[in-house]
Scaffold this motif. Structure first.
Motif, mmCIF file in Angstrom:
data_model
loop_
_atom_site.group_PDB
_atom_site.id
_atom_site.type_symbol
_atom_site.label_atom_id
_atom_site.label_comp_id
_atom_site.label_asym_id
_atom_site.label_seq_id
_atom_site.Cartn_x
_atom_site.Cartn_y
_atom_site.Cartn_z
ATOM 1 N N THR A 141 0.806 -1.223 0.000
ATOM 2 C CA THR A 141 0.000 0.000 0.000
ATOM 3 C C THR A 141 0.838 1.271 0.000
ATOM 4 O OG1 THR A 141 -0.195 -0.240 2.388
ATOM 5 C CG2 THR A 141 -2.032 -1.018 1.066
ATOM 6 N N LEU A 151 -7.631 5.917 -5.540
ATOM 7 C CA LEU A 151 -8.428 4.920 -4.827
ATOM 8 C C LEU A 151 -9.623 4.448 -5.649
ATOM 9 C CD1 LEU A 151 -8.911 3.325 -2.219
ATOM 10 C CD2 LEU A 151 -10.191 5.294 -1.355
ATOM 11 N N GLU A 152 -10.321 5.368 -6.273
ATOM 12 C CA GLU A 152 -11.508 4.997 -7.054
ATOM 13 C C GLU A 152 -11.156 4.045 -8.197
ATOM 14 O OE1 GLU A 152 -10.705 8.211 -6.333
ATOM 15 O OE2 GLU A 152 -12.197 8.552 -4.773
ATOM 16 N N CYS A 155 -10.510 0.587 -6.647
ATOM 17 C CA CYS A 155 -11.781 -0.001 -6.199
ATOM 18 C C CYS A 155 -12.615 -0.505 -7.378
ATOM 19 C CB CYS A 155 -12.585 1.008 -5.386
ATOM 20 S SG CYS A 155 -11.897 1.334 -3.757
ATOM 21 N N SER A 156 -12.673 0.267 -8.456
ATOM 22 C CA SER A 156 -13.501 -0.155 -9.593
ATOM 23 C C SER A 156 -12.946 -1.414 -10.251
ATOM 24 C CB SER A 156 -13.647 0.978 -10.610
ATOM 25 O OG SER A 156 -12.424 1.252 -11.257
ATOM 26 N N VAL A 158 -11.017 -3.755 -8.723
ATOM 27 C CA VAL A 158 -11.215 -4.861 -7.787
ATOM 28 C C VAL A 158 -12.670 -5.312 -7.823
ATOM 29 C CG1 VAL A 158 -11.256 -5.484 -5.330
ATOM 30 C CG2 VAL A 158 -9.268 -4.305 -6.287
ATOM 31 N N GLU A 159 -13.602 -4.363 -7.870
ATOM 32 C CA GLU A 159 -15.022 -4.711 -7.946
ATOM 33 C C GLU A 159 -15.314 -5.577 -9.169
ATOM 34 O OE1 GLU A 159 -19.336 -2.439 -8.050
ATOM 35 O OE2 GLU A 159 -17.585 -1.413 -8.857
ATOM 36 N N GLU A 178 -11.102 -8.901 -1.262
ATOM 37 C CA GLU A 178 -11.876 -7.852 -0.607
ATOM 38 C C GLU A 178 -11.215 -7.416 0.701
ATOM 39 O OE1 GLU A 178 -15.573 -10.003 -0.484
ATOM 40 O OE2 GLU A 178 -16.381 -8.848 -2.177
ATOM 41 N N LEU A 181 -8.346 -5.226 -0.133
ATOM 42 C CA LEU A 181 -8.837 -3.911 -0.548
ATOM 43 C C LEU A 181 -9.212 -3.068 0.673
ATOM 44 C CD1 LEU A 181 -9.640 -1.878 -2.730
ATOM 45 C CD2 LEU A 181 -11.904 -2.953 -2.772
ATOM 46 N N LEU A 182 -9.892 -3.666 1.640
ATOM 47 C CA LEU A 182 -10.269 -2.917 2.843
ATOM 48 C C LEU A 182 -9.035 -2.412 3.592
ATOM 49 C CD1 LEU A 182 -13.279 -5.011 4.174
ATOM 50 C CD2 LEU A 182 -13.343 -2.726 3.144
ATOM 51 N N ILE A 185 -7.720 0.505 1.622
ATOM 52 C CA ILE A 185 -8.541 1.704 1.808
ATOM 53 C C ILE A 185 -8.213 2.366 3.148
ATOM 54 C CG2 ILE A 185 -10.912 2.526 2.196
ATOM 55 C CD1 ILE A 185 -11.791 0.406 0.103
#
Length: 193
Positions: A141, A151-152, A155-156, A158-159, A178, A181-182, A185
């Motif tokens: 990280t 970040l966005e 996240c997109s 990984v989603e 997930e 990712l948390l 974040i």
């Protein structure tokens, strides 16, 4: 890999006109994949990158994620040369965002690659590799934050990967991704302040 593909078995689009265009693109990209594969220096890595990108969003893919693909002193140069090969064949595009290189890929190209992976029986194996690549990247990280990864964007992507993973019954791997990712974040929010 090039083989005779019957248009009736190619089901990308329900609209007959679009189906013909999609089919023609699929056949052309089969040939392109063969051409890339024949590049002894960068072909294998270029196809691995393309396969990984097929599970992600089609835009703003941070190239920094690809660092885990190569364990070599020349890793950045190998990745850059492989990306140049994909750009030369017009399979991906690139631009700079917040100081870092990001990639774009057409959604039809993504669908074609996923279809090719399914036909080869490699769909799940490549998806697991993609999940593991993201987990590895997200554990570093500090480096991602210092490189200005947004970040966005992370996240997109990984989603998207998690959605494919859940569809392929890779629940354990998705939960691990997930969780990574948390943690990312949390660190990212601390890093920003």
């Amino acid at each position: 890999m090039t083989s005779n593909v019957d248009i009736t078995e190619y089901s990308y689009s329900r609209d007959p006109k679009n189906k013909v265009i999609a089919y023609q693109t699929f056949v052309a990209q089969l040939k392109t994949m063969d051409d890339i594969r024949s590049n002894k220096e960068y072909g294998k890595l270029a196809l691995a990158i393309l396969n990984i990108m097929s599970y992600c969003k089609s835009y703003n893919f941070p190239t920094i994620i690809l660092s885990g693909l190569v364990d070599d002193d020349n890793s950045q140069q190998l990745i850059k040369s492989s990306l140049d090969l994909l750009i030369a064949y017009q399979l991906i595009g690139s631009h700079t965002k917040r100081g870092g290189l990001v990639l774009n890929i057409h959604t039809l190209t993504q669908e074609n690659i996923l279809t090719m992976l399914q036909r080869q029986g490699m769909y799940k194996k490549v998806l697991v590799k993609t999940i593991n690549l993201f987990i590895t990247a997200l554990t570093d990280t500090q480096y991602l934050c210092e490189e200005g990864v947004i970040l966005e964007d992370i996240c997109s992507h990984v989603e998207s990967v998690v959605c494919y993973g859940q569809w392929a019954d890779l629940d354990r791997e998705c939960k691990e991704l997930e969780h990574s990712l948390l943690e990312f974040i949390f660190f990212y929010s601390e890093f920003e302040y």
